[in-house]
Each structure stands twice: as C-alpha cells, then as structure tokens.
Design a protein around this motif. Structure first.
Motif, PDB file in Angstrom:
ATOM      1  N   CYS A 255      -3.882   1.114  -2.839  1.00 35.92           N
ATOM      2  CA  CYS A 255      -3.511  -0.358  -2.408  1.00 35.92           C
ATOM      3  C   CYS A 255      -3.366  -1.108  -4.239  1.00 35.92           C
ATOM      4  O   CYS A 255      -3.847  -0.762  -4.942  1.00 35.92           O
ATOM      5  CB  CYS A 255      -4.496  -1.412  -1.841  1.00 35.92           C
ATOM      6  SG  CYS A 255      -5.381  -0.179  -0.114  1.00 35.92           S
ATOM      7  N   ASP A 256      -2.415  -1.646  -3.797  1.00 37.65           N
ATOM      8  CA  ASP A 256      -1.429  -2.756  -5.507  1.00 37.65           C
ATOM      9  C   ASP A 256      -3.073  -2.880  -5.496  1.00 37.65           C
ATOM     10  O   ASP A 256      -3.742  -3.870  -6.890  1.00 37.65           O
ATOM     11  CB  ASP A 256      -0.910  -3.534  -4.890  1.00 37.65           C
ATOM     12  CG  ASP A 256       0.761  -3.012  -5.121  1.00 37.65           C
ATOM     13  OD1 ASP A 256       0.568  -1.542  -5.375  1.00 37.65           O
ATOM     14  OD2 ASP A 256       1.568  -3.623  -4.899  1.00 37.65           O
ATOM     15  N   ASP A 257      -3.796  -3.753  -4.638  1.00 36.48           N
ATOM     16  CA  ASP A 257      -4.746  -4.511  -4.920  1.00 36.48           C
ATOM     17  C   ASP A 257      -6.322  -4.763  -3.358  1.00 36.48           C
ATOM     18  O   ASP A 257      -5.228  -4.799  -2.751  1.00 36.48           O
ATOM     19  CB  ASP A 257      -4.314  -6.318  -4.978  1.00 36.48           C
ATOM     20  CG  ASP A 257      -5.942  -7.027  -5.743  1.00 36.48           C
ATOM     21  OD1 ASP A 257      -6.788  -6.474  -6.198  1.00 36.48           O
ATOM     22  OD2 ASP A 257      -5.656  -7.706  -6.430  1.00 36.48           O
ATOM     23  N   LEU A 258      -6.981  -5.064  -3.192  1.00 36.57           N
ATOM     24  CA  LEU A 258      -8.079  -5.207  -2.985  1.00 36.57           C
ATOM     25  C   LEU A 258      -8.237  -6.599  -1.971  1.00 36.57           C
ATOM     26  O   LEU A 258      -9.375  -7.709  -2.951  1.00 36.57           O
ATOM     27  CB  LEU A 258      -9.452  -4.964  -2.067  1.00 36.57           C
ATOM     28  CG  LEU A 258     -10.227  -4.882  -1.726  1.00 36.57           C
ATOM     29  CD1 LEU A 258      -8.666  -4.134   0.085  1.00 36.57           C
ATOM     30  CD2 LEU A 258     -11.143  -3.868  -1.066  1.00 36.57           C
TER      31      LEU A 258
ATOM     32  N   ASP B   5     -13.893   2.240  -3.670  1.00 35.58           N
ATOM     33  CA  ASP B   5     -13.825   0.133  -3.840  1.00 35.58           C
ATOM     34  C   ASP B   5     -15.215   0.655  -3.376  1.00 35.58           C
ATOM     35  O   ASP B   5     -15.318  -0.049  -2.182  1.00 35.58           O
ATOM     36  CB  ASP B   5     -12.954   0.118  -3.355  1.00 35.58           C
ATOM     37  CG  ASP B   5     -12.436  -2.003  -4.084  1.00 35.58           C
ATOM     38  OD1 ASP B   5     -13.541  -2.106  -3.693  1.00 35.58           O
ATOM     39  OD2 ASP B   5     -11.463  -1.541  -4.719  1.00 35.58           O
TER      40      ASP B   5
ATOM     41  N   THR C 188      -3.786  -7.075   2.167  1.00 35.40           N
ATOM     42  CA  THR C 188      -4.209  -5.794   2.202  1.00 35.40           C
ATOM     43  C   THR C 188      -4.890  -4.791   3.054  1.00 35.40           C
ATOM     44  O   THR C 188      -5.143  -4.655   3.777  1.00 35.40           O
ATOM     45  CB  THR C 188      -4.722  -5.389   0.821  1.00 35.40           C
ATOM     46  OG1 THR C 188      -3.256  -6.113  -0.368  1.00 35.40           O
ATOM     47  CG2 THR C 188      -4.880  -3.776   0.387  1.00 35.40           C
TER      48      THR C 188
ATOM     49  N   SER D 192      -8.094   1.393  -5.042  1.00 32.18           N
ATOM     50  CA  SER D 192      -6.847  -0.202  -5.826  1.00 32.18           C
ATOM     51  C   SER D 192      -6.678  -0.065  -6.681  1.00 32.18           C
ATOM     52  O   SER D 192      -7.253   0.189  -7.705  1.00 32.18           O
ATOM     53  CB  SER D 192      -7.854  -1.189  -5.272  1.00 32.18           C
ATOM     54  OG  SER D 192      -7.123  -2.511  -5.380  1.00 32.18           O
TER      55      SER D 192
ATOM     56  N   ILE E 187       0.881  -0.843  -0.099  1.00 30.94           N
ATOM     57  CA  ILE E 187       0.003  -0.077   0.029  1.00 30.94           C
ATOM     58  C   ILE E 187       0.871   0.776   0.093  1.00 30.94           C
ATOM     59  O   ILE E 187       1.726   0.987   0.867  1.00 30.94           O
ATOM     60  CB  ILE E 187      -1.221   0.117   0.888  1.00 30.94           C
ATOM     61  CG1 ILE E 187      -1.593  -1.020   1.396  1.00 30.94           C
ATOM     62  CG2 ILE E 187      -2.253   1.594   1.405  1.00 30.94           C
ATOM     63  CD1 ILE E 187      -2.571  -1.595   2.497  1.00 30.94           C
TER      64      ILE E 187
END
Length: 510
Positions: A441-444, A324, A448, A391, A48
């Motif tokens: 965030c790179d991904d959720l 998101d 994360t 994200s 993150i």
C-alpha cells in the motif's frame, strides 16, 4: 461437474509448472503478474500494488483458469451479484454489500445512500453534542457486526479518535467488564449491532450494558442506546427510540456489513469525511472488479492462485501476515470472511463439492510472527501460500530506521521463501520454491483499508464461483447455537460426555 469443467480441472492437475526461480527467468514476469488499483485525482492519487509474481501461476495455468472462469460463468454471476439478483439462492436473497459503496442496482444504491445520510445526521449530531458530552461508545455485536468495526477502529484511530470506541463481542463477561472499566456511564453511548436483533450473545451483553448505565446514574439508559439492525421494528420494540435506530437492508450479509450502519462506530470514531474515504477506496476496487476481465481482474487472479494451491497442490491453509501493527486484526477479519463464506461441502445446487473448498486462513503481524511461526513456513513439511501486506508510508513518527527494517524484513521473507538456500546440513537446508503474494500500500489510511477489505470480499466471491458454491449463507454457524439454546430451555438430552461436563460445571437444563 460437467465433462468440460472436469477436463479443465484435469488439465490443471496434470500441469507441472517450473520452480519459482525458473519462472523468474522470464524478464517480464513481474510486469505480467504485478498491477495496481488506484483512486484519487491528480497529486492525490494513491493505491495498492498487488504482486502475485512469486506464485506458480504461469501462462498455462492462467489460460486454463480463464477457461474455468468462463465455464463457471464468472462474468454472468458477477453481473448478477452487482445487479441485485438473488444469488444467495439458499436464503432467497441478493448480496448487495457493494451497493453500500455506490456500485450495484440503482434502486439499492439510492436506498443505501439514504440510509447513509440518516447515519451521517446522527454521527454529526453526536459530535455536535446533541446527546450531551459523549466521550465513549461501547459497541456490542458479534461476528461480522464486531470484527469489521474492531478492525477499522484499531487500524484508523491509533493517533486520535473523536469518540473512544470499545467493541465487545464475547459473551464472556470479562470482555464487557473491561469496557465498563474504561468508560464513564455519564459520557458513554451503547451501540447494539444485530441484523435480527435476537442474537443471544449480543442481546445479553446489551442488557448488561443497560444495567451498568442505570447503576452508574443514567436516568434513561435506553436514551443512550443506538441500534444498528436490519430489523428496526424489533429494536423499537426492545426500547430504542426510532430516531436512534439505524437500519440496513437484509440483503447485506453480516460479514459484508461494515459499509452499512454497522459502520456507525467507525464513523463516530473517525468522522464522516474519513468514513466516506473508506467507502471510496472500496468503490475503486468494486469498479476494477466490475470492469476488468480474466487474469487482469486482480481479485480473480488471486482466486486463480488460491484454487491452484488448494485444489491442485492440496494446501489446507493460507497464511496472512500484515507488516503493520495497525492491521493486527486483519487475519482475524479474513478468517470469518473466507471461512464462513467458502467453508462449504455442497455446491449452490446442493450437490457434493468435488474437491477442497476454503483453506484455513490464519496469520499474524510481522515481525513478531517471524520469531514464532516462520520456521514451519520455511522448513516445515506443509506447503503454505503466504500473503504479505505492508505500507510504504510509516504509521509512526520515530526514527525512519524502524519502518525501513520492517519493510526489508517483509520483502526479504518473500524472497527467502522463494529462493531458499541449499546446504549439506539438513537442519540448515532451505528448499525454497514456496509461494507468496505481496500487497504493498502507498499508505494505510481509510481509503486504503476500504480497498483492502473490498479486494478480499471480491477474491472470496471469485473463489466461490470457481468452486460452484454459494458464499453468502452460513448454516454451519447455527447448529451449535441451537443446541446451546436448547440447554437454556431444558429441552435436550445429550451424549454422555456433554451431560457429564454440564453436571461438572453445575449447569442444569432449564
């Protein structure tokens, strides 16, 4: 407040930082105030980005807040919390939620791992059919026993859940009836989550759930119940078999308990491997928080900004907007974490607090919120610091335009709050110079989400230390509950307004 600490606050209040646009004349500003926390290895590294560059923190403020952290013994209090000392002095307890993630006193970590192993066995047994065909779980709790599971399940099971979980917290029977309508008693388990196993809302809902199971043809309703509690003996006394009682330590506070057996419905829904990833993401933040000092400690840096806006600039609220859909419940979760922890008026020593404590935390989901409340953020008379969460990876399989537009809106709002737009027409004039922070965030995924929650736990603790308060008690929750119980018991006389309302509602005391 000591003279030294008073002097630091005096310097903070006297300092007038440049405007945000002027601060960005420093070409290194983003590098100075934007950093990552990462986890994983090799090609699986994720993380993150915490960008606090669009706040008014400058070298003078950062240095002064570092002095304040030293004067308030932040390092010592952090070590005390992570070491299992009884830092919750009003209740004579430690605060050992990080031990649930593997960071804390050795004995506490070992105990947490043993309790996790017990929970894992039950989760996997249920998945393997040991309790029959289980398609649904009704999770009954309130406060921290419900907000955390609801957030995690909503965020992490949009695609597929191993077990369909319904979290019920409200004593309003409508909430429980909605869960009943979605479930088949023959394939439903009930989890009862209560630290003391005496919470009236939870136990009333639990009794109604047992009745529903019985009326639905379940021969042994208690055989369908799992208890999540720090009082296992009370759960057994109530009727739950000890093999389905998942204890946790009383040093784990309710709003910090998602990592303990209170996380059972999450593990049941996402599977044990994913639940371990959830813990691992939180642990990565724990280690950063433990091992990093001063402004480089990202949770402490966030607290510096929080204290500046609340105590120096007089901001009474802080807004949180998740761009998101999966984080729609995150502002609700933060409300309890921050306002129940730091909504105090006395110090840890019992003296009156000199200055404001927790601001009101509120927020929503972007882009919906842009068309509802952002008018006030951009042109209202209140200065409101804003947190944005987003994200990089989308949570959907639709045309990439959806996610691209979502992210551009998120980033543009922060830019617009800072830059503003001048106009001779007052209705179209935007002053700008309004602060925001962004967590990208790179991904959720599970790790994360764990990292995001742990970051805010440590941010809350850091704020408490800077204010000298105890974030781990919550006596303010109790008075209204006690008075409600007294109505049921018939032992109180109330003011004329309350007596009239009770009479109008047909409620007799006792």
């Amino acid at each position: 407040m000591s003279d030294a600490i008073g002097s630091i606050w005096g310097a903070l209040k006297a300092h007038k930082p440049k405007s945000l646009l002027e601060l960005f004349e420093d070409p290194d500003r983003v590098a100075k105030l934007s950093d990552r926390i990462e986890w994983g290895e090799a090609e699986a590294v994720a993380g993150i980005q915490f960008d606090w560059s669009k706040t008014h923190l400058d070298e003078t403020l950062l240095s002064a807040f570092e002095q304040l952290a030293g004067a308030m013994d932040f390092a010592g209090k952090r070590a005390a919390m992570l070491g299992g000392a009884k830092i919750n002095n009003t209740e004579g307890r430690a605060a050992e939620h990080t031990a649930q993630r593997g960071v804390g006193a050795e004995a506490s970590v070992e105990e947490a791992m043993a309790l996790h192993a017990r929970m894992k066995m039950l989760v996997e047994a249920i998945h393997d059919g040991a309790l029959g065909d289980v398609k649904h779980l009704i999770h009954v709790g309130i406060g921290g026993s419900a907000l955390g599971p609801a957030l995690a399940i909503d965020a992490l099971t949009r695609d597929l859940a191993k077990v369909d979980v319904h979290v019920v917290s409200n004593i309003d029977g409508v909430a429980l009836e909605q869960a009943f309508e979605a479930c088949d008693p023959a394939t439903t388990l009930v989890a009862v989550a209560s630290k003391t196993f005496t919470t009236i809302e939870t136990m009333t809902n639990a009794a109604s759930a047992l009745k529903w199971l019985g009326e639905g043809g379940v021969d042994d309703p208690f055989g369908r119940v799992v208890a999540l509690t720090a009082s296992p003996e009370k759960a057994v006394e109530w009727g739950v078999d000890e093999t389905r009682v998942l204890p946790f330590n009383e040093t784990v506070g309710g709003r910090y308990s998602l990592w303990s057996s209170i996380g059972f419905p999450v593990a049941l829904a996402i599977g044990w491997e994913e639940f371990e990833e959830f813990l691992a993401g939180a642990q990565a933040v724990d280690m950063h928080f433990r091992d990093t000092d001063g402004r480089d400690n990202l949770a402490l840096r966030a607290a510096f900004a929080d204290q500046y806006y609340t105590r120096v600039r007089g901001c009474q609220t802080r807004a949180v907007f998740a761009y998101d859909e999966r984080l729609g419940l995150f502002p609700d979760y933060l409300q309890q974490l921050e306002m129940e922890s730091n909504g105090k008026s006395v110090t840890a020593e019992g003296d009156p607090v000199e200055g404001s404590t927790a601001p009101v935390t509120w927020g929503g989901v972007g882009t919906d919120a842009q068309h509802a409340v952002f008018q006030l953020l951009h042109q209202g008379t209140h200065l409101i610091p804003v947190d944005f969460i987003a994200s990089i990876a989308p949570g959907d399989m639709l045309d990439p335009a959806h996610h691209r537009i979502l992210l551009t809106n998120c980033f543009a709002q922060g830019a617009a709050l800072m830059a503003g737009k001048a106009s001779d027409d007052g209705a179209r004039n935007f002053e700008g110079n309004r602060p925001s922070a962004t967590m990208l965030c790179d991904d959720l995924d599970a790790a994360t989400l764990g990292a995001l929650i742990a970051f805010h736990e440590h941010r809350t603790f850091a704020n408490a230390v800077l204010m000298g308060i105890n974030p781990f008690d919550q006596f303010g929750v109790e008075l209204g509950k006690q008075m409600a119980n007294s109505i049921e018991a018939g032992g109180n006389q109330f003011d004329a307004s309350t007596e009239t309302l009770l009479e109008a509602a047909g409620i007799s005391q006792g």
